[in-house]
Design an enzyme around this catalytic site. Structure first.
Site, PDB file in Angstrom:
ATOM      1  N   TRP A  31       0.873  -1.191   0.000  1.00  0.00           N
ATOM      2  CA  TRP A  31       0.000   0.000   0.000  1.00  0.00           C
ATOM      3  C   TRP A  31       0.901   1.229   0.000  1.00  0.00           C
ATOM      4  CZ3 TRP A  31      -4.859   2.398   0.879  1.00  0.00           C
ATOM      5  CH2 TRP A  31      -5.973   1.565   0.726  1.00  0.00           C
ATOM      6  N   SER A  65      -0.277  -2.571   5.552  1.00  0.00           N
ATOM      7  CA  SER A  65       0.437  -2.448   6.830  1.00  0.00           C
ATOM      8  C   SER A  65      -0.081  -3.434   7.872  1.00  0.00           C
ATOM      9  CB  SER A  65       0.315  -1.019   7.359  1.00  0.00           C
ATOM     10  OG  SER A  65       1.097  -0.144   6.557  1.00  0.00           O
ATOM     11  N   GLU A  94     -11.303   8.766   4.436  1.00  0.00           N
ATOM     12  CA  GLU A  94     -12.546   9.406   4.883  1.00  0.00           C
ATOM     13  C   GLU A  94     -13.101   8.805   6.169  1.00  0.00           C
ATOM     14  OE1 GLU A  94     -14.279  10.309   0.363  1.00  0.00           O
ATOM     15  OE2 GLU A  94     -15.320   8.946   1.748  1.00  0.00           O
ATOM     16  N   HIS A  97     -11.167   3.905   9.448  1.00  0.00           N
ATOM     17  CA  HIS A  97     -10.291   2.756   9.157  1.00  0.00           C
ATOM     18  C   HIS A  97      -8.830   3.076   9.448  1.00  0.00           C
ATOM     19  CE1 HIS A  97      -8.739  -0.565   6.406  1.00  0.00           C
ATOM     20  NE2 HIS A  97      -9.391  -1.149   7.391  1.00  0.00           N
ATOM     21  N   ARG A 136       8.727  12.583   4.713  1.00  0.00           N
ATOM     22  CA  ARG A 136       9.417  11.716   5.682  1.00  0.00           C
ATOM     23  C   ARG A 136       9.988  10.434   5.052  1.00  0.00           C
ATOM     24  NH1 ARG A 136       5.903  14.963   7.719  1.00  0.00           N
ATOM     25  NH2 ARG A 136       6.032  15.689   9.899  1.00  0.00           N
TER      26      ARG A 136
HETATM   27  N1  LIG Z   1      -5.541   2.338   3.883  1.00  0.00           N
HETATM   28  C1  LIG Z   1      -4.294   1.737   4.047  1.00  0.00           C
HETATM   29  C2  LIG Z   1      -4.144   0.379   4.285  1.00  0.00           C
HETATM   30  N2  LIG Z   1      -5.245  -0.425   4.371  1.00  0.00           N
HETATM   31  C3  LIG Z   1      -5.162  -1.868   4.199  1.00  0.00           C
HETATM   32  C4  LIG Z   1      -4.797  -2.616   5.500  1.00  0.00           C
HETATM   33  O1  LIG Z   1      -3.438  -2.379   5.853  1.00  0.00           O
HETATM   34  C5  LIG Z   1      -4.971  -4.115   5.273  1.00  0.00           C
HETATM   35  O2  LIG Z   1      -4.149  -4.531   4.186  1.00  0.00           O
HETATM   36  C6  LIG Z   1      -6.417  -4.471   4.981  1.00  0.00           C
HETATM   37  O3  LIG Z   1      -7.213  -3.997   6.029  1.00  0.00           O
HETATM   38  C7  LIG Z   1      -6.584  -5.996   4.845  1.00  0.00           C
HETATM   39  O4  LIG Z   1      -6.170  -6.638   6.023  1.00  0.00           O
HETATM   40  N3  LIG Z   1      -2.937  -0.166   4.460  1.00  0.00           N
HETATM   41  C8  LIG Z   1      -1.802   0.623   4.399  1.00  0.00           C
HETATM   42  O5  LIG Z   1      -0.689   0.111   4.533  1.00  0.00           O
HETATM   43  N4  LIG Z   1      -1.935   1.963   4.170  1.00  0.00           N
HETATM   44  C9  LIG Z   1      -3.130   2.558   3.998  1.00  0.00           C
HETATM   45  O6  LIG Z   1      -3.209   3.808   3.797  1.00  0.00           O
HETATM   46  C1  LIG Z   2      -6.000   3.804   6.242  1.00  0.00           C
HETATM   47  C2  LIG Z   2      -7.084   3.350   5.342  1.00  0.00           C
HETATM   48  O1  LIG Z   2      -7.490   2.204   5.331  1.00  0.00           O
HETATM   49  C3  LIG Z   2      -7.747   4.430   4.569  1.00  0.00           C
HETATM   50  O2  LIG Z   2      -6.792   5.011   3.714  1.00  0.00           O
HETATM   51  C4  LIG Z   2      -8.903   3.906   3.731  1.00  0.00           C
HETATM   52  O3  LIG Z   2      -9.544   5.050   3.208  1.00  0.00           O
HETATM   53  P1  LIG Z   2     -11.080   5.317   3.606  1.00  0.00           P
HETATM   54  O4  LIG Z   2     -11.119   5.549   5.109  1.00  0.00           O
HETATM   55  O5  LIG Z   2     -11.469   6.573   2.826  1.00  0.00           O
HETATM   56  O6  LIG Z   2     -11.876   4.109   3.189  1.00  0.00           O
END
Ligand SMILES: Nc1c(NC[C@H](O)[C@H](O)[C@H](O)CO)[nH]c(=O)[nH]c1=O
Ligand SMILES: CC(=O)[C@@H](O)COP(=O)(O)O
Length: 162
Positions: A31, A65, A94, A97, A136
């Protein structure tokens, strides 16, 4: 802000251990891989600069992650590393999550450091904006991957000496 006034890539080799004898595992989330790739490069460059052999640095990809936890857990069980680095980039969207992913990864990696016998270095950016992440991972604030590489060497030495 702490990072605002700190170059994450600054270190003094003369005050750091030699990494020649150590084996490092790196788990990298895909990601935001334009961010995580730069973090990974920063970490590898620092490890090699501190004496690590390229053949002693092994990288493994996971989707996001949250999967860093399982990836690092499996590498801990293999037991053939002196330190691990987990690399991710979580950028707020948004919904809530973001909070759950960040908390989950943080707690999971903390648990591995408590329950397993290998230092797991936390190189996961948790940013509100992509620009913060760019700044960063080789931008104006340096590279947290470099910081993670240095930390991995210090902790590998710590583990050897206790
Ligand atoms: N939104 C981001 C994610 N979301 C995915 C989760 O990490 C994970 O892969 C999913 O929930 C399935 O288990 N991951 C990131 O690394 N960065 C993001 O911005
Ligand atoms: C960290 C996440 O999973 C996030 O980027 C997903 O985006 P959203 O909260 O708009 O579904």
């Amino acid at each position: 802000m702490a990072t605002e006034n700190k170059n994450l890539s600054a270190y003094d080799k003369n005050n750091l251990p030699n990494a020649e004898a150590y084996r490092f595992g790196i788990v990298v989330s895909q990601w935001n891989n334009h961010i995580t790739h730069n973090l990974q490069k920063g970490a590898i460059d620092a490890l090699i600069d501190l004496g690590a052999k390229e053949e002693n640095i092994s990288s493994f990809k996971v989707p996001g992650s949250f999967e860093l936890i399982y990836g690092a857990s499996q590498l801990c069980k293999k037991g053939n590393f002196d330190a691990l680095i987990v690399i991710g980039s979580v950028i707020r969207g948004e919904t809530a999550h973001f909070d759950y992913v960040c908390q989950g990864v943080t707690q999971g990696i903390k648990d591995l450091n408590v329950q397993q016998d290998i230092p797991v270095i936390f190189c996961v950016l948790t940013d509100d904006t992509e620009q913060q992440s760019l700044d960063r991972s080789g931008g104006k604030h340096g590279n947290k991957g470099t910081e993670a590489g240095v930390t991995a060497v210090i902790m590998a030495e710590f583990k050897k000496n206790i």
